[in-house]
Design a protein around this motif. Sequence first.
Motif, mmCIF file in Angstrom:
data_model
loop_
_atom_site.group_PDB
_atom_site.id
_atom_site.type_symbol
_atom_site.label_atom_id
_atom_site.label_comp_id
_atom_site.label_asym_id
_atom_site.label_seq_id
_atom_site.Cartn_x
_atom_site.Cartn_y
_atom_site.Cartn_z
ATOM 1 N N GLY A 24 15.598 12.421 -7.534
ATOM 2 C CA GLY A 24 16.013 11.428 -8.336
ATOM 3 C C GLY A 24 15.839 9.789 -7.777
ATOM 4 O O GLY A 24 15.949 8.876 -8.443
ATOM 5 N N PHE A 25 15.086 9.812 -6.571
ATOM 6 C CA PHE A 25 14.790 8.577 -5.837
ATOM 7 C C PHE A 25 13.430 8.145 -6.287
ATOM 8 O O PHE A 25 12.443 8.843 -5.965
ATOM 9 N N VAL A 26 13.158 6.931 -6.947
ATOM 10 C CA VAL A 26 11.923 6.513 -7.184
ATOM 11 C C VAL A 26 11.059 5.691 -6.544
ATOM 12 O O VAL A 26 11.601 4.991 -5.998
ATOM 13 N N PHE A 27 9.896 6.326 -6.183
ATOM 14 C CA PHE A 27 9.103 5.228 -5.279
ATOM 15 C C PHE A 27 7.936 4.967 -6.173
ATOM 16 O O PHE A 27 7.375 5.799 -7.087
ATOM 17 N N ALA A 28 7.041 4.017 -5.511
ATOM 18 C CA ALA A 28 5.599 3.667 -6.426
ATOM 19 C C ALA A 28 5.012 2.962 -5.407
ATOM 20 O O ALA A 28 5.446 2.552 -4.197
ATOM 21 N N SER A 29 3.692 3.360 -5.348
ATOM 22 C CA SER A 29 2.604 2.649 -4.372
ATOM 23 C C SER A 29 1.829 1.899 -5.138
ATOM 24 O O SER A 29 1.230 2.324 -6.287
ATOM 25 N N LEU A 30 1.310 0.885 -4.748
ATOM 26 C CA LEU A 30 0.354 -0.185 -5.576
ATOM 27 C C LEU A 30 -1.074 0.304 -5.246
ATOM 28 O O LEU A 30 -2.129 -0.453 -5.648
ATOM 29 N N SER A 31 -1.223 1.416 -4.313
ATOM 30 C CA SER A 31 -2.631 1.668 -3.882
ATOM 31 C C SER A 31 -2.821 3.125 -4.789
ATOM 32 O O SER A 31 -1.970 3.928 -4.506
ATOM 33 N N PRO A 32 -4.144 3.064 -5.254
ATOM 34 C CA PRO A 32 -4.077 4.453 -5.622
ATOM 35 C C PRO A 32 -4.644 5.570 -4.799
ATOM 36 O O PRO A 32 -4.692 6.836 -5.158
ATOM 37 N N GLU A 33 -4.838 5.218 -3.474
ATOM 38 C CA GLU A 33 -5.302 6.080 -2.549
ATOM 39 C C GLU A 33 -4.084 6.121 -1.560
ATOM 40 O O GLU A 33 -3.289 5.238 -1.460
ATOM 41 N N GLY A 34 -3.980 7.224 -0.519
ATOM 42 C CA GLY A 34 -3.145 7.431 0.521
ATOM 43 C C GLY A 34 -2.470 8.775 0.345
ATOM 44 O O GLY A 34 -2.736 9.453 -0.371
ATOM 45 N N PRO A 35 -1.504 8.876 1.359
ATOM 46 C CA PRO A 35 -0.749 10.275 1.437
ATOM 47 C C PRO A 35 0.059 10.275 -0.060
ATOM 48 O O PRO A 35 0.400 9.525 -0.520
ATOM 49 N N SER A 36 0.332 11.534 -0.271
ATOM 50 C CA SER A 36 1.383 11.514 -1.498
ATOM 51 C C SER A 36 2.570 11.274 -1.010
ATOM 52 O O SER A 36 3.117 11.014 0.137
ATOM 53 N N LEU A 37 3.396 11.282 -1.920
ATOM 54 C CA LEU A 37 4.921 10.827 -1.652
ATOM 55 C C LEU A 37 5.706 11.850 -0.457
ATOM 56 O O LEU A 37 6.189 11.182 0.491
ATOM 57 N N LYS A 82 0.548 -1.334 -0.025
ATOM 58 C CA LYS A 82 0.218 -0.083 0.041
ATOM 59 C C LYS A 82 0.903 1.298 -0.048
ATOM 60 O O LYS A 82 0.578 2.144 -0.788
ATOM 61 N N ILE A 83 1.963 1.394 0.782
ATOM 62 C CA ILE A 83 2.795 2.349 0.951
ATOM 63 C C ILE A 83 3.710 2.815 -0.060
ATOM 64 O O ILE A 83 3.765 2.035 -0.937
ATOM 65 N N TRP A 84 4.282 3.782 -0.098
ATOM 66 C CA TRP A 84 5.116 4.388 -0.982
ATOM 67 C C TRP A 84 6.478 3.532 -0.718
ATOM 68 O O TRP A 84 7.019 3.454 0.135
ATOM 69 N N VAL A 85 6.941 2.511 -1.767
ATOM 70 C CA VAL A 85 8.172 1.829 -1.656
ATOM 71 C C VAL A 85 9.147 2.242 -2.552
ATOM 72 O O VAL A 85 9.044 2.810 -3.847
ATOM 73 N N TYR A 86 10.385 2.266 -2.168
ATOM 74 C CA TYR A 86 11.552 2.837 -2.848
ATOM 75 C C TYR A 86 11.783 1.814 -4.002
ATOM 76 O O TYR A 86 11.826 0.540 -3.764
ATOM 77 N N CYS A 87 12.010 2.046 -5.053
ATOM 78 C CA CYS A 87 12.191 1.107 -6.200
ATOM 79 C C CYS A 87 13.386 1.240 -6.663
ATOM 80 O O CYS A 87 14.049 0.102 -7.067
ATOM 81 N N GLY A 88 14.150 2.413 -6.750
ATOM 82 C CA GLY A 88 15.466 2.475 -7.194
ATOM 83 C C GLY A 88 15.859 4.091 -7.657
ATOM 84 O O GLY A 88 14.953 4.799 -7.421
ATOM 85 N N HIS A 89 17.173 4.211 -7.957
ATOM 86 C CA HIS A 89 17.432 5.753 -8.304
ATOM 87 C C HIS A 89 17.419 5.806 -9.903
ATOM 88 O O HIS A 89 17.629 4.800 -10.680
ATOM 89 N N ARG A 119 0.575 -3.791 -16.741
ATOM 90 C CA ARG A 119 -0.213 -3.143 -15.660
ATOM 91 C C ARG A 119 0.814 -2.364 -15.053
ATOM 92 O O ARG A 119 1.813 -2.650 -14.566
ATOM 93 N N PRO A 120 0.693 -0.729 -14.828
ATOM 94 C CA PRO A 120 1.454 -0.075 -14.323
ATOM 95 C C PRO A 120 1.146 -0.058 -12.929
ATOM 96 O O PRO A 120 0.229 -0.173 -12.211
ATOM 97 N N ALA A 121 1.975 0.493 -11.970
ATOM 98 C CA ALA A 121 1.684 0.649 -10.577
ATOM 99 C C ALA A 121 0.822 1.925 -10.477
ATOM 100 O O ALA A 121 0.917 2.656 -11.236
ATOM 101 N N ALA A 122 0.097 1.826 -9.360
ATOM 102 C CA ALA A 122 -1.224 2.793 -9.312
ATOM 103 C C ALA A 122 -0.495 4.175 -9.219
ATOM 104 O O ALA A 122 -0.927 5.180 -10.001
ATOM 105 N N ARG A 123 0.730 4.138 -8.322
ATOM 106 C CA ARG A 123 1.102 5.880 -8.316
ATOM 107 C C ARG A 123 2.705 5.471 -8.287
ATOM 108 O O ARG A 123 3.188 4.728 -7.663
ATOM 109 N N VAL A 124 3.520 6.427 -9.105
ATOM 110 C CA VAL A 124 4.736 6.498 -9.285
ATOM 111 C C VAL A 124 5.138 8.134 -8.895
ATOM 112 O O VAL A 124 4.591 8.858 -9.538
#
Length: 438
Positions: A151-164, A39-46, A141-146
């Motif tokens: 330069g540090f990329v995060f994604a969340s699989l939930s369309p809802e929730g706090p912004s990064l 659900k939360i913002w997870v670090y993907c990579g740089h 299918r894309p992640a709900a939010r990126v």
Amino acid sequence: MLHEPIPNLKKLVEPDRVHRLAYTDPEIFELEIKNIFEKIWVYCGHESQVKKPGDYQTFNIGRQPMLMIRGKDKKVRVLYNRCPHRGVELCGNLKGNAGEALTCSYHSWRFHLDGKIESIPLAKGYEGTRMNPDNPDCSMRPAARVDSYRGFVFASLSPEGPSLPEFLGEAKIAFDDMCDRAPDGEVEVVPYCHRVIQQSNWKFFMENQLDALHPSVTHQSTGVAAAWVERDIKQKTGAAPLYYHYLSAFTMSFDKWDSVQTLNYPRGHGILKGYMGLRPDDPDTNAYVAAMYKAYGEEKAEKFLARDIHHVLVYPYLSVQSPLQQIRVLRPIAPNKTLSEIWHFRLKGAPEAIYRRSLWYYNLVNSPATMINADDLENWTKGQWGLESSGMDWVSFHRDYGRDETRPDGAVFSKNGTSEAVMRSQFKAWTEYLTGDK
Ligand code: FES
Ligand SMILES: [Fe+2]
């Protein structure tokens, strides 16, 4: 096993102690994956891990296999690494370049670098079916939010929730501190990481990062040996290389560790203040400081260089040692199994010697080959075994309980670095995530 995990969950976490099931129970682990990691913002990579169109990096968010890929339009996207046809992972390697398109190894469906379907062999076989190119189910299918921060990329699989930025909160300073230390204001990843599987629950790692009571015990043998050699070299030559200090610093007395402060923020994030004195007076450091003055002016450069941080935790999975450009990312696998990725970065515009310092720290402290990391890993494995036993049910976080101060910004502040306020704060956030109170 808990049969009613959500109703019973709050009973497992008291303000000063936590039930051992929080570290061992498979149902709780499943809840963590579902309610936290997926659900939360997870670090993907740089961004610098995928410099050219077609460059990709694969990783997991929770249990989901994902890939971060740069498109022909230069945009970085995060997609599920799953073919829409019959499910095969499209990128089988940890990293690489997909070329012009992503091609499935099973039946050769091809996808543009943004994940949209490009072609299907013998497409006429699909005429009249609902699997046609206009159907989004035909594309990856894309992640709900990126989103990204410096330069540090995060994604969340939930369309809802706090912004990064909301999610990162005060922990944003980790990325600011790292980038501001670069004369060019940016960092670049060193594109190789150590990957370690810990035979323990992910929470052992997160608690340990700001646990100022453990270093002079756990790392005593390494620290004392390094201190002896450091002293010898100093006596003979007047100065020892900085990297001896990386290890000898672990032998500070309990009193000194107690004077290193921790700040604990909402969502479980935390900061351990600086204690290592990483600014020696030598030609390499002076050249670096000169480059910083040139880039930012003296006042701003001094502000950046004087930031009092050793460590920032982005709860529940990231440990950033910004003054030494190190990031460790946790990707939990099972209640008793956790993958950690250990990355380090170059400060753009800084002299090569400054990069070597980051590399020394990477190899001497964070690498799985160093005794420091091995000491910690051993404790966590033994900790897992202990909590899997029925000897006792509770894990104690009583140290300095009742003596924390809450600042107006919500930070729980402890004057005593060895306070277990860190763990109490992390479990408060954990309970809020798992019970849906946040
Ligand atoms: S599973 Fe990918 S093309 Fe068939
Ligand atoms: Fe440690």
